[in-house]
Design a protein around this motif. Structure first.
Motif, PDB file in Angstrom:
ATOM      1  N   ASN A  70       0.836  -1.196   0.000  1.00  0.00           N
ATOM      2  CA  ASN A  70       0.000   0.000   0.000  1.00  0.00           C
ATOM      3  C   ASN A  70       0.872   1.246   0.000  1.00  0.00           C
ATOM      4  OD1 ASN A  70      -2.448  -1.422   0.117  1.00  0.00           O
ATOM      5  ND2 ASN A  70      -2.217  -1.671   2.325  1.00  0.00           N
ATOM      6  N   ILE A  71       0.585   2.161  -0.917  1.00  0.00           N
ATOM      7  CA  ILE A  71       1.256   3.460  -0.968  1.00  0.00           C
ATOM      8  C   ILE A  71       0.168   4.503  -0.786  1.00  0.00           C
ATOM      9  CG2 ILE A  71       2.584   5.064  -2.386  1.00  0.00           C
ATOM     10  CD1 ILE A  71       3.784   2.640  -3.804  1.00  0.00           C
ATOM     11  N   ASP A  72       0.295   5.330   0.243  1.00  0.00           N
ATOM     12  CA  ASP A  72      -0.712   6.353   0.514  1.00  0.00           C
ATOM     13  C   ASP A  72      -0.617   7.461  -0.524  1.00  0.00           C
ATOM     14  OD1 ASP A  72      -1.595   4.989   2.767  1.00  0.00           O
ATOM     15  OD2 ASP A  72      -0.075   5.942   4.033  1.00  0.00           O
ATOM     16  N   LEU A  73      -1.746   7.748  -1.182  1.00  0.00           N
ATOM     17  CA  LEU A  73      -1.815   8.816  -2.172  1.00  0.00           C
ATOM     18  C   LEU A  73      -2.402  10.060  -1.539  1.00  0.00           C
ATOM     19  CD1 LEU A  73      -3.240   6.901  -5.281  1.00  0.00           C
ATOM     20  CD2 LEU A  73      -0.883   7.549  -4.855  1.00  0.00           C
ATOM     21  N   THR A  78      -2.061  10.907  -8.800  1.00  0.00           N
ATOM     22  CA  THR A  78      -2.232   9.768  -9.709  1.00  0.00           C
ATOM     23  C   THR A  78      -0.885   9.137 -10.034  1.00  0.00           C
ATOM     24  OG1 THR A  78      -2.087  11.192 -11.659  1.00  0.00           O
ATOM     25  CG2 THR A  78      -4.294  10.729 -10.807  1.00  0.00           C
ATOM     26  N   LEU A  79      -0.949   7.865 -10.391  1.00  0.00           N
ATOM     27  CA  LEU A  79       0.242   7.127 -10.803  1.00  0.00           C
ATOM     28  C   LEU A  79       0.594   7.521 -12.229  1.00  0.00           C
ATOM     29  CD1 LEU A  79       2.292   4.782 -10.386  1.00  0.00           C
ATOM     30  CD2 LEU A  79       0.549   3.290 -11.358  1.00  0.00           C
ATOM     31  N   VAL A  80       1.849   7.911 -12.447  1.00  0.00           N
ATOM     32  CA  VAL A  80       2.302   8.320 -13.768  1.00  0.00           C
ATOM     33  C   VAL A  80       3.216   7.266 -14.381  1.00  0.00           C
ATOM     34  CG1 VAL A  80       3.593  10.072 -15.041  1.00  0.00           C
ATOM     35  CG2 VAL A  80       2.097  10.748 -13.185  1.00  0.00           C
ATOM     36  N   ASP A  81       4.092   6.686 -13.563  1.00  0.00           N
ATOM     37  CA  ASP A  81       5.085   5.753 -14.094  1.00  0.00           C
ATOM     38  C   ASP A  81       5.467   4.760 -13.011  1.00  0.00           C
ATOM     39  OD1 ASP A  81       6.867   4.666 -15.914  1.00  0.00           O
ATOM     40  OD2 ASP A  81       8.478   6.052 -15.417  1.00  0.00           O
ATOM     41  N   VAL A  91       7.970   4.151  -8.030  1.00  0.00           N
ATOM     42  CA  VAL A  91       6.643   4.578  -8.450  1.00  0.00           C
ATOM     43  C   VAL A  91       6.660   6.098  -8.552  1.00  0.00           C
ATOM     44  CG1 VAL A  91       4.199   4.576  -7.841  1.00  0.00           C
ATOM     45  CG2 VAL A  91       5.624   2.618  -7.257  1.00  0.00           C
ATOM     46  N   ARG A  92       6.278   6.631  -9.715  1.00  0.00           N
ATOM     47  CA  ARG A  92       6.218   8.084  -9.896  1.00  0.00           C
ATOM     48  C   ARG A  92       4.765   8.531  -9.792  1.00  0.00           C
ATOM     49  NH1 ARG A  92       6.904  11.327 -15.185  1.00  0.00           N
ATOM     50  NH2 ARG A  92       6.700  13.433 -14.388  1.00  0.00           N
ATOM     51  N   LEU A  93       4.521   9.445  -8.865  1.00  0.00           N
ATOM     52  CA  LEU A  93       3.177   9.953  -8.612  1.00  0.00           C
ATOM     53  C   LEU A  93       3.153  11.452  -8.867  1.00  0.00           C
ATOM     54  CD1 LEU A  93       2.717   8.102  -5.217  1.00  0.00           C
ATOM     55  CD2 LEU A  93       1.791   7.384  -7.414  1.00  0.00           C
ATOM     56  N   GLU A  94       2.058  11.948  -9.430  1.00  0.00           N
ATOM     57  CA  GLU A  94       1.888  13.381  -9.648  1.00  0.00           C
ATOM     58  C   GLU A  94       0.578  13.826  -9.044  1.00  0.00           C
ATOM     59  OE1 GLU A  94       2.236  14.713 -13.666  1.00  0.00           O
ATOM     60  OE2 GLU A  94       4.352  14.217 -13.772  1.00  0.00           O
ATOM     61  N   GLY A  95       0.617  15.012  -8.444  1.00  0.00           N
ATOM     62  CA  GLY A  95      -0.579  15.570  -7.826  1.00  0.00           C
ATOM     63  C   GLY A  95      -0.535  17.076  -7.822  1.00  0.00           C
ATOM     64  N   ARG A  96      -1.431  17.674  -7.048  1.00  0.00           N
ATOM     65  CA  ARG A  96      -1.518  19.135  -6.979  1.00  0.00           C
ATOM     66  C   ARG A  96      -0.266  19.751  -6.360  1.00  0.00           C
ATOM     67  NH1 ARG A  96      -6.989  18.967  -3.942  1.00  0.00           N
ATOM     68  NH2 ARG A  96      -7.734  17.192  -5.095  1.00  0.00           N
ATOM     69  N   GLN A  97       0.367  19.039  -5.445  1.00  0.00           N
ATOM     70  CA  GLN A  97       1.534  19.594  -4.764  1.00  0.00           C
ATOM     71  C   GLN A  97       2.841  19.286  -5.484  1.00  0.00           C
ATOM     72  OE1 GLN A  97       0.327  17.423  -1.561  1.00  0.00           O
ATOM     73  NE2 GLN A  97      -1.060  18.982  -0.777  1.00  0.00           N
ATOM     74  N   GLY A  98       2.790  18.641  -6.647  1.00  0.00           N
ATOM     75  CA  GLY A  98       3.989  18.327  -7.403  1.00  0.00           C
ATOM     76  C   GLY A  98       4.132  16.834  -7.624  1.00  0.00           C
ATOM     77  N   LEU A 112      11.088   2.359   1.069  1.00  0.00           N
ATOM     78  CA  LEU A 112      12.468   2.697   1.424  1.00  0.00           C
ATOM     79  C   LEU A 112      12.674   4.199   1.515  1.00  0.00           C
ATOM     80  CD1 LEU A 112      14.288   0.117  -0.860  1.00  0.00           C
ATOM     81  CD2 LEU A 112      13.783  -0.077   1.575  1.00  0.00           C
ATOM     82  N   GLY A 113      11.926   4.962   0.748  1.00  0.00           N
ATOM     83  CA  GLY A 113      12.066   6.407   0.802  1.00  0.00           C
ATOM     84  C   GLY A 113      11.279   7.087  -0.297  1.00  0.00           C
ATOM     85  N   GLN A 114      11.260   8.417  -0.223  1.00  0.00           N
ATOM     86  CA  GLN A 114      10.565   9.227  -1.210  1.00  0.00           C
ATOM     87  C   GLN A 114      11.500  10.310  -1.706  1.00  0.00           C
ATOM     88  OE1 GLN A 114       6.461  10.438  -0.398  1.00  0.00           O
ATOM     89  NE2 GLN A 114       6.790   9.662   1.669  1.00  0.00           N
ATOM     90  N   ILE A 115      11.310  10.703  -2.938  1.00  0.00           N
ATOM     91  CA  ILE A 115      12.022  11.835  -3.508  1.00  0.00           C
ATOM     92  C   ILE A 115      10.956  12.808  -3.986  1.00  0.00           C
ATOM     93  CG2 ILE A 115      13.623  12.617  -5.279  1.00  0.00           C
ATOM     94  CD1 ILE A 115      14.731   9.725  -5.294  1.00  0.00           C
ATOM     95  N   LEU A 116      10.912  13.990  -3.371  1.00  0.00           N
ATOM     96  CA  LEU A 116       9.924  14.987  -3.756  1.00  0.00           C
ATOM     97  C   LEU A 116      10.503  15.859  -4.860  1.00  0.00           C
ATOM     98  CD1 LEU A 116       8.712  16.059  -0.212  1.00  0.00           C
ATOM     99  CD2 LEU A 116       7.655  14.432  -1.772  1.00  0.00           C
ATOM    100  N   LEU A 117       9.762  15.989  -5.928  1.00  0.00           N
ATOM    101  CA  LEU A 117      10.181  16.806  -7.061  1.00  0.00           C
ATOM    102  C   LEU A 117       9.449  18.147  -6.976  1.00  0.00           C
ATOM    103  CD1 LEU A 117       9.958  13.988  -9.737  1.00  0.00           C
ATOM    104  CD2 LEU A 117      11.972  14.718  -8.487  1.00  0.00           C
ATOM    105  N   VAL A 118      10.139  19.184  -6.557  1.00  0.00           N
ATOM    106  CA  VAL A 118       9.524  20.492  -6.391  1.00  0.00           C
ATOM    107  C   VAL A 118      10.266  21.507  -7.248  1.00  0.00           C
ATOM    108  CG1 VAL A 118       8.687  20.029  -4.072  1.00  0.00           C
ATOM    109  CG2 VAL A 118      10.948  20.970  -4.363  1.00  0.00           C
ATOM    110  N   GLU A 119       9.547  22.539  -7.644  1.00  0.00           N
ATOM    111  CA  GLU A 119      10.173  23.598  -8.427  1.00  0.00           C
ATOM    112  C   GLU A 119      10.996  24.493  -7.504  1.00  0.00           C
ATOM    113  OE1 GLU A 119       7.641  25.730 -11.060  1.00  0.00           O
ATOM    114  OE2 GLU A 119       6.463  23.960 -11.502  1.00  0.00           O
ATOM    115  N   PRO A 120      12.144  24.989  -7.992  1.00  0.00           N
ATOM    116  CA  PRO A 120      12.969  25.847  -7.132  1.00  0.00           C
ATOM    117  C   PRO A 120      12.240  27.157  -6.794  1.00  0.00           C
ATOM    118  CG  PRO A 120      13.864  25.724  -9.357  1.00  0.00           C
ATOM    119  CD  PRO A 120      12.709  24.803  -9.298  1.00  0.00           C
ATOM    120  N   GLN A 121      12.481  27.656  -5.617  1.00  0.00           N
ATOM    121  CA  GLN A 121      11.813  28.882  -5.141  1.00  0.00           C
ATOM    122  C   GLN A 121      12.570  30.097  -5.612  1.00  0.00           C
ATOM    123  OE1 GLN A 121       9.033  28.410  -2.820  1.00  0.00           O
ATOM    124  NE2 GLN A 121       9.133  26.432  -3.692  1.00  0.00           N
TER     125      GLN A 121
END
Length: 121
Positions: A70-73, A78-81, A91-98, A112-121
């Motif tokens: 189970n992966i909490d969404l 949504t699942l992209v890849d 698992v690559r997920l995309e949503g409103r927060q990135g 094992l871990g997550q990598i958050l993909l965010v736009e630079p500020q």
């Protein structure tokens, strides 16, 4: 006239043999294109080469059934890849927060871990 009949019969046999050889060759070529679980890659893949063996690829061990993971969404995510390498899945997920990448162990089902993909500020 008898010689012509013999030549025509001989040429017919050659045509039938040629067609049979073509069919055999095509079937062998199709069989070679079928991928099996024990197929070795033509180029070594990261994690499959023992450095002490001089770049001889080793077969990847088969995974045991790992059940449900189970992966909490987040809302609207949504699942992209999805990709798998060895005993880990990404698992690559995309949503409103990135976007985010979630790395999951297929051996024990832990995240094992997550990598958050965010736009630079």
């Amino acid at each position: 006239m008898r010689v012509i009949k013999i030549l025509v019969a001989f040429m017919g046999v050659l045509i039938v043999a040629g067609v049979a050889l073509v069919v055999y060759g095509v079937s062998r070529q199709e069989d070679a294109g079928i991928v099996t679980d024990d197929a070795m890659p033509s180029v070594p893949v990261a994690g499959q080469v023992d450095a002490s063996s001089g770049l001889d690829p080793k077969p990847v061990a088969q995974l045991a059934p790992f059940g449900t993971i189970n992966i909490d969404l987040a809302p609207g995510e949504t699942l992209v890849d999805f990709s798998r390498q060895g005993s880990e899945a990404t698992v690559r997920l995309e949503g409103r927060q990135g976007s985010r990448l979630v790395v999951v162990s297929l051996r024990d089902g832990t995240i094992l871990g997550q990598i958050l993909l965010v736009e630079p500020q």
